[in-house]
Structures are given as structure tokens and as C-alpha cells.
Motif scaffolding. Structure first.
Motif, PDB file in Angstrom:
ATOM      1  N   VAL A  77       5.721 -16.458  -2.741  1.00 56.87           N
ATOM      2  CA  VAL A  77       4.983 -16.193  -1.504  1.00 56.87           C
ATOM      3  C   VAL A  77       5.472 -14.905  -0.852  1.00 56.87           C
ATOM      4  CG1 VAL A  77       4.456 -17.078   0.809  1.00 56.87           C
ATOM      5  CG2 VAL A  77       4.506 -18.640  -1.140  1.00 56.87           C
ATOM      6  N   GLY A  78       6.793 -14.688  -0.856  1.00 60.24           N
ATOM      7  CA  GLY A  78       7.336 -13.465  -0.280  1.00 60.24           C
ATOM      8  C   GLY A  78       6.858 -12.222  -0.997  1.00 60.24           C
ATOM      9  N   PHE A  79       6.736 -12.312  -2.332  1.00 63.62           N
ATOM     10  CA  PHE A  79       6.233 -11.173  -3.102  1.00 63.62           C
ATOM     11  C   PHE A  79       4.797 -10.844  -2.715  1.00 63.62           C
ATOM     12  CE2 PHE A  79       3.757  -9.925  -6.910  1.00 63.62           C
ATOM     13  CZ  PHE A  79       4.278  -8.646  -7.080  1.00 63.62           C
ATOM     14  N   LEU A  80       3.949 -11.875  -2.602  1.00 63.98           N
ATOM     15  CA  LEU A  80       2.533 -11.641  -2.310  1.00 63.98           C
ATOM     16  C   LEU A  80       2.316 -11.197  -0.861  1.00 63.98           C
ATOM     17  CD1 LEU A  80       1.054 -14.712  -4.210  1.00 63.98           C
ATOM     18  CD2 LEU A  80       0.688 -12.310  -4.787  1.00 63.98           C
ATOM     19  N   LEU A  81       2.934 -11.903   0.088  1.00 66.32           N
ATOM     20  CA  LEU A  81       2.698 -11.604   1.500  1.00 66.32           C
ATOM     21  C   LEU A  81       3.432 -10.353   1.960  1.00 66.32           C
ATOM     22  CD1 LEU A  81       1.505 -14.480   1.434  1.00 66.32           C
ATOM     23  CD2 LEU A  81       2.540 -14.859   3.684  1.00 66.32           C
ATOM     24  N   LEU A  82       4.687 -10.222   1.569  1.00 71.13           N
ATOM     25  CA  LEU A  82       5.530  -9.174   2.146  1.00 71.13           C
ATOM     26  C   LEU A  82       5.633  -7.944   1.258  1.00 71.13           C
ATOM     27  CD1 LEU A  82       8.298 -11.512   3.583  1.00 71.13           C
ATOM     28  CD2 LEU A  82       6.207 -10.681   4.677  1.00 71.13           C
ATOM     29  N   SER A  83       5.979  -8.143  -0.026  1.00 74.50           N
ATOM     30  CA  SER A  83       6.124  -6.978  -0.911  1.00 74.50           C
ATOM     31  C   SER A  83       4.781  -6.288  -1.118  1.00 74.50           C
ATOM     32  CB  SER A  83       6.714  -7.408  -2.252  1.00 74.50           C
ATOM     33  OG  SER A  83       7.946  -8.072  -2.079  1.00 74.50           O
ATOM     34  N   CYS A  84       3.755  -7.071  -1.483  1.00 72.77           N
ATOM     35  CA  CYS A  84       2.432  -6.490  -1.734  1.00 72.77           C
ATOM     36  C   CYS A  84       1.639  -6.312  -0.442  1.00 72.77           C
ATOM     37  CB  CYS A  84       1.643  -7.375  -2.700  1.00 72.77           C
ATOM     38  SG  CYS A  84       2.380  -7.518  -4.340  1.00 72.77           S
ATOM     39  N   GLY A  85       1.635  -7.326   0.407  1.00 73.11           N
ATOM     40  CA  GLY A  85       0.831  -7.269   1.618  1.00 73.11           C
ATOM     41  C   GLY A  85       1.350  -6.276   2.641  1.00 73.11           C
ATOM     42  N   ASN A  86       2.498  -6.579   3.224  1.00 73.77           N
ATOM     43  CA  ASN A  86       3.045  -5.682   4.244  1.00 73.77           C
ATOM     44  C   ASN A  86       3.506  -4.365   3.656  1.00 73.77           C
ATOM     45  OD1 ASN A  86       5.517  -4.702   6.041  1.00 73.77           O
ATOM     46  ND2 ASN A  86       4.103  -5.859   7.330  1.00 73.77           N
ATOM     47  N   GLY A  87       4.081  -4.428   2.455  1.00 73.27           N
ATOM     48  CA  GLY A  87       4.495  -3.187   1.808  1.00 73.27           C
ATOM     49  C   GLY A  87       3.323  -2.266   1.551  1.00 73.27           C
ATOM     50  N   ALA A 155      -7.030   3.552   1.360  1.00 71.56           N
ATOM     51  CA  ALA A 155      -8.044   2.527   1.601  1.00 71.56           C
ATOM     52  C   ALA A 155      -7.994   1.450   0.529  1.00 71.56           C
ATOM     53  CB  ALA A 155      -9.426   3.173   1.652  1.00 71.56           C
ATOM     54  N   LEU A 156      -7.878   1.850  -0.738  1.00 68.58           N
ATOM     55  CA  LEU A 156      -7.784   0.880  -1.827  1.00 68.58           C
ATOM     56  C   LEU A 156      -6.518   0.043  -1.721  1.00 68.58           C
ATOM     57  CD1 LEU A 156      -9.020   3.020  -4.867  1.00 68.58           C
ATOM     58  CD2 LEU A 156     -10.238   1.145  -3.732  1.00 68.58           C
ATOM     59  N   LEU A 157      -5.420   0.690  -1.331  1.00 63.30           N
ATOM     60  CA  LEU A 157      -4.156  -0.033  -1.195  1.00 63.30           C
ATOM     61  C   LEU A 157      -4.235  -1.072  -0.082  1.00 63.30           C
ATOM     62  CD1 LEU A 157      -1.282  -0.325  -2.201  1.00 63.30           C
ATOM     63  CD2 LEU A 157      -0.585   1.496  -0.630  1.00 63.30           C
ATOM     64  N   ILE A 158      -4.933  -0.739   1.015  1.00 64.09           N
ATOM     65  CA  ILE A 158      -5.104  -1.683   2.112  1.00 64.09           C
ATOM     66  C   ILE A 158      -5.866  -2.920   1.639  1.00 64.09           C
ATOM     67  CG2 ILE A 158      -6.390  -2.056   4.249  1.00 64.09           C
ATOM     68  CD1 ILE A 158      -3.888  -0.708   4.893  1.00 64.09           C
ATOM     69  N   LEU A 159      -6.925  -2.723   0.840  1.00 63.75           N
ATOM     70  CA  LEU A 159      -7.692  -3.856   0.328  1.00 63.75           C
ATOM     71  C   LEU A 159      -6.853  -4.714  -0.614  1.00 63.75           C
ATOM     72  CD1 LEU A 159     -11.173  -2.208  -0.327  1.00 63.75           C
ATOM     73  CD2 LEU A 159     -10.537  -3.772   1.521  1.00 63.75           C
ATOM     74  N   PHE A 160      -6.042  -4.063  -1.455  1.00 65.07           N
ATOM     75  CA  PHE A 160      -5.136  -4.810  -2.335  1.00 65.07           C
ATOM     76  C   PHE A 160      -4.136  -5.621  -1.508  1.00 65.07           C
ATOM     77  CE2 PHE A 160      -0.911  -4.857  -4.364  1.00 65.07           C
ATOM     78  CZ  PHE A 160      -1.187  -5.701  -5.441  1.00 65.07           C
TER      79      PHE A 160
END
Length: 304
Positions: A77-87, A155-160
Motif C-alpha cells: 500500500v505504501g508503494f502504491l499510495l506514497l511512492s507512486c502516488g505522492n512521489g 500531466a501523464l505522471l499525474i494521471l499515473f
């Protein structure tokens, strides 16, 4: 003493305030921070410090140590929410995406959340569908503006980032996470470590800001943006429908845009103003089922 129902209502109000207002302000704070910090280094330090503080606090209160299974679940969950999401958001703002526009783009989170929820058998009410559809119209209007065309990669990174955050949010409800705030601590420690690894592998300079503003930014993100707001988000994921928990993505843009204009000199065009109005209207539709209006029969059965 507050009754149990009033205490629950009070906690829900506080949690939504943290998501709507505090998290909305972090977009501007990140925008200021990436002027002094390498983006992934700042994000990684933010979550590692916050995670360690929460971990120590939980152990001091007598919480049990997470099991290996809980570390794996929390790390995912930390990888998806924080590393990918917030990062992803942090990197996008480093690449030139305005803080208010980044918050507007993250409004796609409820759309992705609804889609992933359907995959796991969570049907949406008609009002939620209407809110998601209206939110999608807002996103289409947003992409007509100049800000999103300035940095296509951003923009693409924000959607990812939005898709990663939504998937992690829905999946987290089915994973064996540690109880209470310990789940947030584990997620932030693992997510922060992955961001620091990404910082090293990408060749970011290991440089610390010379100005006090850079350190104030880190302190704000650690204490309010991570410990307070992220814990509030995880609390809501356990107590309200996913579409309501992610509705912050509609309100944050208003806060972020106004703060960006007032304190960072950011500007947005007519299309982006219209997009913001449409998105704010969408959050009302998404939240109506949570408030007792237009609930689907499945939703009523789940709460019975």
C-alpha cells in the motif's frame, strides 16, 4: 463525555477537514519545497521521518509489532499510495506543473477508485455515477487549459499517480494491515525507503537546503501533510465508502488553486476556472450517498 455516535461524527468531521484543507495546502508546500530539495529525496525523507515518529509513538502506547505479513501488506500500500502516488505528484510539480493544476488533475482519483471498486464487486449508486461523470467533464475541461499542455510528461505522471493512489486505496481494504495508526507508520516507512532508493538510482544530488524555508516545508509535510492528513485518510477508508474517502480530490483543487494564486503567483485560465467549478459540484453528488441520499440497495444492505 461524548456519546459513541457523536464521537464518531466528530472524528469524521475532523478527518474530512484534514483531507480537504490540510491536504489541499500541501500542493503549494510541495511546489515551494522542490525549489530547495531534490523531489524524490524530499518526498522520501518526509515519509520516513513521519513513519518512524508514528511507529515509535505506537510502540510506546503498547501496540504490537507488525508481523511479516503485515509489513508486506503495508509495504504494498505504501508503494502504491506514497511512492507512486505522492512521489508522482512531487515529480510532476518539479517538472513544472502548477500546484493548483496538479490538485485539479488528481481529481481523477474517484473515477479510478470507482472503476477498481467495480472490479472487486462494489457497485456505485446512481448519484455516485453522476458525480464521477461530472468530475470527468471537469477533467476534460482542465486539459483544454494551457497549464497541462506546458508539461505533457508531468500531466501523464499525474494521471499515473492518481491511478496508483486509487488502486492502493481500494486494495488496502482487503489486505491484512496492522491495526490503527500502525498501518500508516508501516506504509510511510516502506514508501519513503522506496522513494529514497529511487532518488539514488535516478542520480538526484544528495543536497540539503541552505534556507530555513526548505526545512520548514519538510516539517509541515511531515507533521501535517503526512502524520495528520494521511492518518485521517486511512481512518476514512475504514469507515466510509471509497468514493467518499477519495472525494478530497474534488475539494483540494479549490484550496490549492487559491493558495497558489495568493502566495505563489500562479495563474489559471478560463477553462481551468470552469473545470474547478464543475469538479466542486461533482463532490456534492459523490458525497450524497454517504449522507443518506440516493443509496443503492447494495449499499443499504452493506450498512445493515
Amino acid at each position: 463525555m461524548l456519546s459513541e455516535s457523536r464521537r464518531s461524527l466528530f472524528l469524521l468531521v475532523c478527518a474530512f477537514f484534514a483531507l480537504y484543507v490540510i491536504w489541499g495546502s500541501t500542493y503549494l508546500v510541495i511546489r515551494i519545497g522542490v525549489e530547495s530539495w531534490p523531489p524524490m529525496l524530499m518526498a522520501g525523507l518526509r515519509f520516513i521521518i513521519a513513519g518512524i515518529l508514528m511507529f515509535v509513538w505506537q510502540i510506546a502506547r503498547g501496540a504490537p509489532l507488525p508481523t511479516g505479513r503485515e509489513w508486506l501488506a503495508g509495504g504494498a500500500v505504501g508503494f502504491l499510495l506514497l511512492s507512486c502516488g505522492n512521489g508522482g505528484v512531487t515529480l510532476a510539480e518539479h517538472w513544472g506543473v502548477a500546484s493548483g493544476v496538479a490538485a485539479l488533475a488528481i481529481a481523477t482519483v474517484p473515477l479510478f477508485t470507482l472503476c477498481f471498486g467495480l472490479f472487486w464487486g462494489h457497485p456505485a449508486s446512481r448519484l455516485e455515477w453522476a458525480g464521477i461523470g461530472l468530475g470527468l467533464v471537469g477533467i476534460l475541461l482542465l486539459n483544454l487549459g494551457d497549464n497541462m499542455r506546458t508539461s505533457p510528461a508531468g500531466a501523464l505522471l499525474i494521471l499515473f499517480a492518481a491511478a496508483s493512489w486509487a488502486f492502493g486505496s481500494v486494495w488496502s481494504r482487503r489486505l491484512p494491515l496492522p491495526a490503527g495508526p500502525m498501518a500508516s507508520a508501516v506504509e510511510m516507512i516502506v514508501g519513503g525507503c522506496i522513494l529514497l532508493l529511487g532518488s539514488r538510482l535516478s542520480g538526484e544530488p544528495l543536497s540539503l537546503p541552505a534556507s530555513s524555508s526548505g526545512w520548514l516545508v519538510l516539517a509541515y509535510l511531515v507533521l501535517l501533510g503526512s502524520i495528520v492528513a494521511f492518518s485521517a485518510y486511512m481512518y476514512l477508508l475504514k469507515h466510509v465508502r471509497p468514493a467518499a474517502a477519495t472525494s478530497y480530490a474534488y475539494v483540494n483543487p479549490v484550496v490549492a488553486v487559491l493558495l497558489g494564486i495568493l502566495f505563489a503567483g500562479e495563474t489559471i485560465g478560463q477553462e481551468e476556472w470552469l473545470a474547478m467549478l464543475v469538479i466542486v459540484a461533482a463532490v456534492l453528488l459523490v458525497n450524497l450517498p454517504q449522507w443518506g441520499f440516493g443509496k443503492s440497495k447494495v449499499a443499504v444492505a452493506e450498512q445493515a
